[in-house]
Design a protein around this motif. Sequence first.
Motif, PDB file in Angstrom:
ATOM      1  N   ASP A 188      -2.540  49.944 -18.273  1.00 41.32           N
ATOM      2  CA  ASP A 188      -3.019  48.595 -18.599  1.00 41.32           C
ATOM      3  C   ASP A 188      -2.605  47.571 -17.549  1.00 41.32           C
ATOM      4  N   GLY A 189      -2.254  48.065 -16.344  1.00 44.55           N
ATOM      5  CA  GLY A 189      -1.763  47.162 -15.310  1.00 44.55           C
ATOM      6  C   GLY A 189      -2.873  46.591 -14.449  1.00 44.55           C
ATOM      7  N   GLY A 190      -2.459  45.912 -13.391  1.00 45.83           N
ATOM      8  CA  GLY A 190      -3.438  45.273 -12.518  1.00 45.83           C
ATOM      9  C   GLY A 190      -2.967  45.251 -11.080  1.00 45.83           C
ATOM     10  N   LEU A 191      -3.822  44.705 -10.237  1.00 41.09           N
ATOM     11  CA  LEU A 191      -3.535  44.596  -8.803  1.00 41.09           C
ATOM     12  C   LEU A 191      -4.041  43.252  -8.305  1.00 41.09           C
ATOM     13  N   LEU A 192      -3.126  42.464  -7.744  1.00 43.30           N
ATOM     14  CA  LEU A 192      -3.504  41.209  -7.085  1.00 43.30           C
ATOM     15  C   LEU A 192      -3.366  41.475  -5.587  1.00 43.30           C
ATOM     16  N   ILE A 193      -4.467  41.363  -4.863  1.00 41.96           N
ATOM     17  CA  ILE A 193      -4.446  41.813  -3.460  1.00 41.96           C
ATOM     18  C   ILE A 193      -5.169  40.825  -2.539  1.00 41.96           C
ATOM     19  N   GLY A 194      -4.548  40.547  -1.400  1.00 40.19           N
ATOM     20  CA  GLY A 194      -5.145  39.650  -0.411  1.00 40.19           C
ATOM     21  C   GLY A 194      -5.883  40.449   0.641  1.00 40.19           C
ATOM     22  N   VAL A 195      -7.105  40.042   0.955  1.00 41.65           N
ATOM     23  CA  VAL A 195      -7.941  40.792   1.894  1.00 41.65           C
ATOM     24  C   VAL A 195      -8.609  39.828   2.880  1.00 41.65           C
ATOM     25  N   ASP A 196      -8.397  40.082   4.164  1.00 42.09           N
ATOM     26  CA  ASP A 196      -9.005  39.222   5.179  1.00 42.09           C
ATOM     27  C   ASP A 196     -10.513  39.511   5.245  1.00 42.09           C
ATOM     28  N   LEU A 197     -11.290  38.424   5.377  1.00 45.01           N
ATOM     29  CA  LEU A 197     -12.759  38.567   5.341  1.00 45.01           C
ATOM     30  C   LEU A 197     -13.350  38.725   6.745  1.00 45.01           C
ATOM     31  N   LYS A 198     -14.513  39.353   6.818  1.00 45.64           N
ATOM     32  CA  LYS A 198     -15.282  39.390   8.071  1.00 45.64           C
ATOM     33  C   LYS A 198     -15.687  37.960   8.421  1.00 45.64           C
ATOM     34  N   LYS A 199     -15.714  37.664   9.708  1.00 47.19           N
ATOM     35  CA  LYS A 199     -16.042  36.290  10.126  1.00 47.19           C
ATOM     36  C   LYS A 199     -16.398  36.273  11.600  1.00 47.19           C
ATOM     37  N   ASP A 200     -16.615  35.081  12.130  1.00 44.46           N
ATOM     38  CA  ASP A 200     -16.911  34.899  13.545  1.00 44.46           C
ATOM     39  C   ASP A 200     -15.816  35.593  14.389  1.00 44.46           C
ATOM     40  N   PRO A 201     -16.199  36.565  15.246  1.00 41.63           N
ATOM     41  CA  PRO A 201     -15.196  37.300  16.024  1.00 41.63           C
ATOM     42  C   PRO A 201     -14.281  36.410  16.865  1.00 41.63           C
ATOM     43  N   SER A 202     -14.759  35.212  17.257  1.00 42.80           N
ATOM     44  CA  SER A 202     -13.884  34.377  18.108  1.00 42.80           C
ATOM     45  C   SER A 202     -12.647  33.925  17.313  1.00 42.80           C
ATOM     46  N   ILE A 203     -12.807  33.722  16.010  1.00 47.88           N
ATOM     47  CA  ILE A 203     -11.647  33.329  15.178  1.00 47.88           C
ATOM     48  C   ILE A 203     -10.683  34.513  15.076  1.00 47.88           C
ATOM     49  N   LEU A 204     -11.249  35.700  14.899  1.00 45.59           N
ATOM     50  CA  LEU A 204     -10.413  36.907  14.779  1.00 45.59           C
ATOM     51  C   LEU A 204      -9.683  37.194  16.090  1.00 45.59           C
TER      52      LEU A 204
END
Length: 328
Positions: A188-204
């Motif tokens: 009955d548990g859960g997962l809170l997870i941070g995930v970086d999004l795809k975006k303009d390659p210059s920012i990455l």
Amino acid sequence: MNTPAMASLRFDDHQPTLSNLHDEVISGLNQRPRAIQPKFFYDETGSRLFDAICETPEYYPTRTEIAILANNINEISDHIGTDCLLIEPGSGSSQKVRVLLEAIRPHTYMPIDISGDHLLTVAKELLIEHPEINVHASCIDYTAPINLPAYPENLRRVAFFPGSSIGNFKPHQAVSFLSNIAAMVHPDGGLLIGVDLKKDPSILNAAYNDTEGITADFNKNLLTRINRELNADFDRQQFEHRAFYNAAKGRIEMHLISRIDQTVHIDGQRFNFSAGENIHTENSYKYSIDEFKALACQAGFEPVRVWTDPAQLFSVHYFRCAAAAASS
Ligand code: AVI
């Protein structure tokens, strides 16, 4: 008169041995293309350099994720509920969990990290900041399946995996890691997870090539660590930091490139590098919201809610175990 129960600090030290580093580095340098696993970045200096990366103007993930957590804390804590066992694999300096602890008030917070000294220091700080929360720190390699010690049956388990550390696994490894997490927080548990999004390659590209050169230092610290711990003679000056977005694979790749033809000795073994030859040191996969939901579903989770920032740079997902979702 009832005396209030005191929260406790427990520290389990299962720090991986030197032979892990030795065997993995030797076999990684013998393969083609050469590779060293990113988990070895995090000795004491590496952990400090990573904290410094998070402060650079170019590295948006940390501050963006903290803002998402802070701006949505009420909704997040409604989903997680109070009095759980909050498990954080790869907790580092436990910076982000501090945003949650006040609102969630877990029964026990369990930081898990490969860097033992740092972990113990942080665990002690947390106990001072939150004397009402038990802290049970565990020094293990969280990339291997985690066997949790027995806890009271009724303690709901929620895993917290921020920072887009999931991006440092290849997608199939991410599915098996998340499957381990699902087994750990079942039923009955859960997962809170941070995930970086795809975006303009210059920012990455900017985020992994900060102008102060801290990411370059972080990458090269791997060589310094190997010199110190494995009696090697890498010359840091003769290797260059390179990081770029590989759009076809949806990932940032980090490499160390040999500037010249050179021979390096590690524990008596010779490794020849030609000029331009690389050691692949890290992947950092970026996902769209739907791509990541699909990946977590393969691991046995069911999407509940996702939060993002206005610029859609970063996402924070909450999942629950699929079986629990089906039965409620
Ligand atoms: C820990 N991990 C999520 C970071 C990332 O963005 O992949 C590590 C890092 N490597 C270079 N900068 C930060």
